[in-house]
Design a protein around this motif. Structure first.
Motif, PDB file in Angstrom:
ATOM      1  N   ALA A  88       0.826  -1.209   0.000  1.00 19.39           N
ATOM      2  CA  ALA A  88       0.000   0.000   0.000  1.00 19.39           C
ATOM      3  C   ALA A  88       0.862   1.261   0.000  1.00 19.39           C
ATOM      4  O   ALA A  88       0.576   2.226  -0.720  1.00 19.39           O
ATOM      5  CB  ALA A  88      -0.938  -0.003   1.203  1.00 19.39           C
ATOM      6  N   GLY A  89       1.922   1.244   0.786  1.00 20.58           N
ATOM      7  CA  GLY A  89       2.824   2.383   0.826  1.00 20.58           C
ATOM      8  C   GLY A  89       3.532   2.607  -0.492  1.00 20.58           C
ATOM      9  O   GLY A  89       3.783   3.753  -0.890  1.00 20.58           O
ATOM     10  N   TRP A 129       2.377   1.855  -3.602  1.00 19.73           N
ATOM     11  CA  TRP A 129       1.481   2.465  -4.584  1.00 19.73           C
ATOM     12  C   TRP A 129       1.161   3.909  -4.223  1.00 19.73           C
ATOM     13  O   TRP A 129       0.984   4.760  -5.111  1.00 19.73           O
ATOM     14  CB  TRP A 129       0.203   1.637  -4.726  1.00 19.73           C
ATOM     15  CG  TRP A 129       0.452   0.368  -5.469  1.00 19.73           C
ATOM     16  CD1 TRP A 129       0.344  -0.897  -5.000  1.00 19.73           C
ATOM     17  CD2 TRP A 129       0.902   0.249  -6.828  1.00 19.73           C
ATOM     18  NE1 TRP A 129       0.694  -1.801  -5.975  1.00 19.73           N
ATOM     19  CE2 TRP A 129       1.039  -1.126  -7.099  1.00 19.73           C
ATOM     20  CE3 TRP A 129       1.191   1.162  -7.830  1.00 19.73           C
ATOM     21  CZ2 TRP A 129       1.445  -1.619  -8.338  1.00 19.73           C
ATOM     22  CZ3 TRP A 129       1.615   0.699  -9.071  1.00 19.73           C
ATOM     23  CH2 TRP A 129       1.739  -0.671  -9.307  1.00 19.73           C
ATOM     24  N   GLU A 130       1.103   4.212  -2.934  1.00 22.35           N
ATOM     25  CA  GLU A 130       0.876   5.594  -2.520  1.00 22.35           C
ATOM     26  C   GLU A 130       2.006   6.489  -3.014  1.00 22.35           C
ATOM     27  O   GLU A 130       1.772   7.614  -3.472  1.00 22.35           O
ATOM     28  CB  GLU A 130       0.762   5.666  -0.999  1.00 22.35           C
ATOM     29  CG  GLU A 130       0.477   7.074  -0.489  1.00 22.35           C
ATOM     30  CD  GLU A 130       0.292   7.128   1.022  1.00 22.35           C
ATOM     31  OE1 GLU A 130       0.349   8.238   1.569  1.00 22.35           O
ATOM     32  OE2 GLU A 130       0.116   6.065   1.648  1.00 22.35           O
ATOM     33  N   ARG A 131       3.243   5.993  -2.965  1.00 21.73           N
ATOM     34  CA  ARG A 131       4.375   6.793  -3.424  1.00 21.73           C
ATOM     35  C   ARG A 131       4.393   6.905  -4.951  1.00 21.73           C
ATOM     36  O   ARG A 131       4.728   7.958  -5.492  1.00 21.73           O
ATOM     37  CB  ARG A 131       5.687   6.199  -2.906  1.00 21.73           C
ATOM     38  CG  ARG A 131       5.781   6.185  -1.398  1.00 21.73           C
ATOM     39  CD  ARG A 131       7.223   6.226  -0.920  1.00 21.73           C
ATOM     40  NE  ARG A 131       7.844   7.524  -1.211  1.00 21.73           N
ATOM     41  CZ  ARG A 131       9.083   7.842  -0.895  1.00 21.73           C
ATOM     42  NH1 ARG A 131       9.847   6.954  -0.255  1.00 21.73           N
ATOM     43  NH2 ARG A 131       9.590   9.020  -1.175  1.00 21.73           N
ATOM     44  N   ASN A 153       1.427   9.501  -5.486  1.00 24.91           N
ATOM     45  CA  ASN A 153       1.537  10.841  -4.898  1.00 24.91           C
ATOM     46  C   ASN A 153       2.920  11.469  -5.042  1.00 24.91           C
ATOM     47  O   ASN A 153       3.027  12.697  -5.194  1.00 24.91           O
ATOM     48  CB  ASN A 153       1.141  10.797  -3.427  1.00 24.91           C
ATOM     49  CG  ASN A 153      -0.318  10.425  -3.241  1.00 24.91           C
ATOM     50  OD1 ASN A 153      -1.178  10.941  -3.941  1.00 24.91           O
ATOM     51  ND2 ASN A 153      -0.600   9.522  -2.320  1.00 24.91           N
ATOM     52  N   ASP A 155       1.634  12.486  -9.269  1.00 21.49           N
ATOM     53  CA  ASP A 155       1.003  13.760  -8.959  1.00 21.49           C
ATOM     54  C   ASP A 155       1.839  14.948  -9.432  1.00 21.49           C
ATOM     55  O   ASP A 155       1.323  15.821 -10.152  1.00 21.49           O
ATOM     56  CB  ASP A 155       0.705  13.853  -7.460  1.00 21.49           C
ATOM     57  CG  ASP A 155      -0.180  15.041  -7.134  1.00 21.49           C
ATOM     58  OD1 ASP A 155      -1.318  15.090  -7.631  1.00 21.49           O
ATOM     59  OD2 ASP A 155       0.262  15.928  -6.384  1.00 21.49           O
ATOM     60  N   TRP A 203      -5.225  -3.207  -6.182  1.00 20.59           N
ATOM     61  CA  TRP A 203      -4.329  -2.151  -5.733  1.00 20.59           C
ATOM     62  C   TRP A 203      -4.786  -0.761  -6.153  1.00 20.59           C
ATOM     63  O   TRP A 203      -4.391   0.233  -5.550  1.00 20.59           O
ATOM     64  CB  TRP A 203      -2.907  -2.409  -6.232  1.00 20.59           C
ATOM     65  CG  TRP A 203      -2.260  -3.596  -5.580  1.00 20.59           C
ATOM     66  CD1 TRP A 203      -2.533  -4.088  -4.336  1.00 20.59           C
ATOM     67  CD2 TRP A 203      -1.244  -4.439  -6.129  1.00 20.59           C
ATOM     68  NE1 TRP A 203      -1.749  -5.189  -4.078  1.00 20.59           N
ATOM     69  CE2 TRP A 203      -0.952  -5.435  -5.161  1.00 20.59           C
ATOM     70  CE3 TRP A 203      -0.562  -4.460  -7.342  1.00 20.59           C
ATOM     71  CZ2 TRP A 203      -0.004  -6.419  -5.376  1.00 20.59           C
ATOM     72  CZ3 TRP A 203       0.392  -5.442  -7.559  1.00 20.59           C
ATOM     73  CH2 TRP A 203       0.672  -6.415  -6.576  1.00 20.59           C
ATOM     74  N   PRO A 221      -7.263   3.942  -3.860  1.00 16.99           N
ATOM     75  CA  PRO A 221      -6.503   5.195  -3.745  1.00 16.99           C
ATOM     76  C   PRO A 221      -7.322   6.443  -4.077  1.00 16.99           C
ATOM     77  O   PRO A 221      -8.160   6.447  -4.976  1.00 16.99           O
ATOM     78  CB  PRO A 221      -5.368   5.014  -4.752  1.00 16.99           C
ATOM     79  CG  PRO A 221      -5.185   3.543  -4.858  1.00 16.99           C
ATOM     80  CD  PRO A 221      -6.562   2.979  -4.738  1.00 16.99           C
ATOM     81  N   VAL A 239      -6.561  10.544  -4.911  1.00 14.83           N
ATOM     82  CA  VAL A 239      -5.454  11.382  -5.375  1.00 14.83           C
ATOM     83  C   VAL A 239      -5.904  12.836  -5.476  1.00 14.83           C
ATOM     84  O   VAL A 239      -7.032  13.176  -5.115  1.00 14.83           O
ATOM     85  CB  VAL A 239      -4.929  10.882  -6.738  1.00 14.83           C
ATOM     86  CG1 VAL A 239      -4.346   9.480  -6.603  1.00 14.83           C
ATOM     87  CG2 VAL A 239      -6.044  10.902  -7.785  1.00 14.83           C
ATOM     88  N   LYS A 244     -11.268   9.940  -6.265  1.00 21.46           N
ATOM     89  CA  LYS A 244     -11.066   8.518  -6.077  1.00 21.46           C
ATOM     90  C   LYS A 244     -10.786   7.919  -7.447  1.00 21.46           C
ATOM     91  O   LYS A 244     -11.609   8.033  -8.368  1.00 21.46           O
ATOM     92  CB  LYS A 244     -12.303   7.855  -5.456  1.00 21.46           C
ATOM     93  CG  LYS A 244     -12.079   6.380  -5.189  1.00 21.46           C
ATOM     94  CD  LYS A 244     -13.265   5.733  -4.494  1.00 21.46           C
ATOM     95  CE  LYS A 244     -12.969   4.254  -4.245  1.00 21.46           C
ATOM     96  NZ  LYS A 244     -14.097   3.559  -3.582  1.00 21.46           N
TER      97      LYS A 244
END
Length: 218
Positions: free
Chosen positions: A78-79, A81-83, A86, A90, A137, A141, A143, A149
């Motif tokens: 999860a961390g 894919w967040e990176r 984002n 982003d 996955w 998320p 964003v 979403k």
């Protein structure tokens, strides 16, 4: 790079060019990171400087990794894919949007479109459990500073041509690809199966167009 890429479409305005470049890049990014994760449990830290984009005269081709890839455990997924979303996409989308004047909603919609397309191709290559886990996955998320979403930007709907496929994707925002093509009198616009412009047409027109593109691409 975007200025060089724009020369491929000299009659097009910037927004569709920017969107198309992002589609091309995502079509390189997701297969690369998924291959690292699914084949070897390794992460490609695309937000760091030791990952280089290889391109053919501004067209994205591959990612070159300078350093040894670190391992990625399930509890780190999860961390990761967040990176990717984002810390990498982003700011990248902010730069593309500034250059092209294209809404970041379009660019984030491209993320889900390319993601779903990648998993269509992976369906037969992965066991069902792995396929389901990996596809999830991108289900949760959020964003754009909590405004979007990701999954809301594309949904699966019943197909107008069920004898060819039972369902097709439907984007919330058009990717603008049709604007890259000079209109031809007597010919339909160049649309994708997920295009909201196509889905707003009469059912018979949708069916005819979808049959034509499925026939063209075998």
């Amino acid at each position: 790079m975007l200025d060089r890429f724009a020369s491929v479409y000299p009659v097009a305005k910037r927004p569709p060019v920017a969107s198309q470049w992002s589609m091309n890049y995502l079509s390189v990014l997701f297969p690369a990171v998924l291959a690292g994760i699914l084949a070897r449990n390794l992460e490609i830290r695309v937000w760091e400087r030791d990952v280089e984009l290889l391109h053919d005269d501004a067209r994205p081709v591959a990612l070159k990794v300078m350093e040894r890839l670190p391992s990625l455990s399930p509890d780190q997924m999860a961390g990761y894919w967040e990176r990717v979303l984002n810390d990498h996409l982003d700011p990248l989308f902010a730069a593309i949007s500034a250059w092209g004047g294209v809404s970041t909603k379009v660019l984030w919609g491209n993320v889900i479109a390319v993601w779903d397309g990648a998993f269509d191709r992976l369906r037969d290559a992965l066991d069902p459990e792995t396929f389901s886990m990996a596809h999830q996955w991108m289900e949760t998320p959020v964003v754009a500073d909590g405004r979007l979403k990701l999954r809301s930007l594309q949904r699966i709907v019943a197909s107008p041509v069920p004898d060819i496929c039972s369902s097709i994707p439907l984007r919330k925002h058009c990717c603008l690809h049709y604007l890259l093509h000079t209109p031809v009198v007597g010919k339909p616009e160049v649309l994708c199966e997920a295009c909201p412009r196509l889905h707003r047409q009469p059912l018979a027109a949708q069916e005819s167009y979808l049959r034509s593109i499925y026939h063209e691409h075998g």
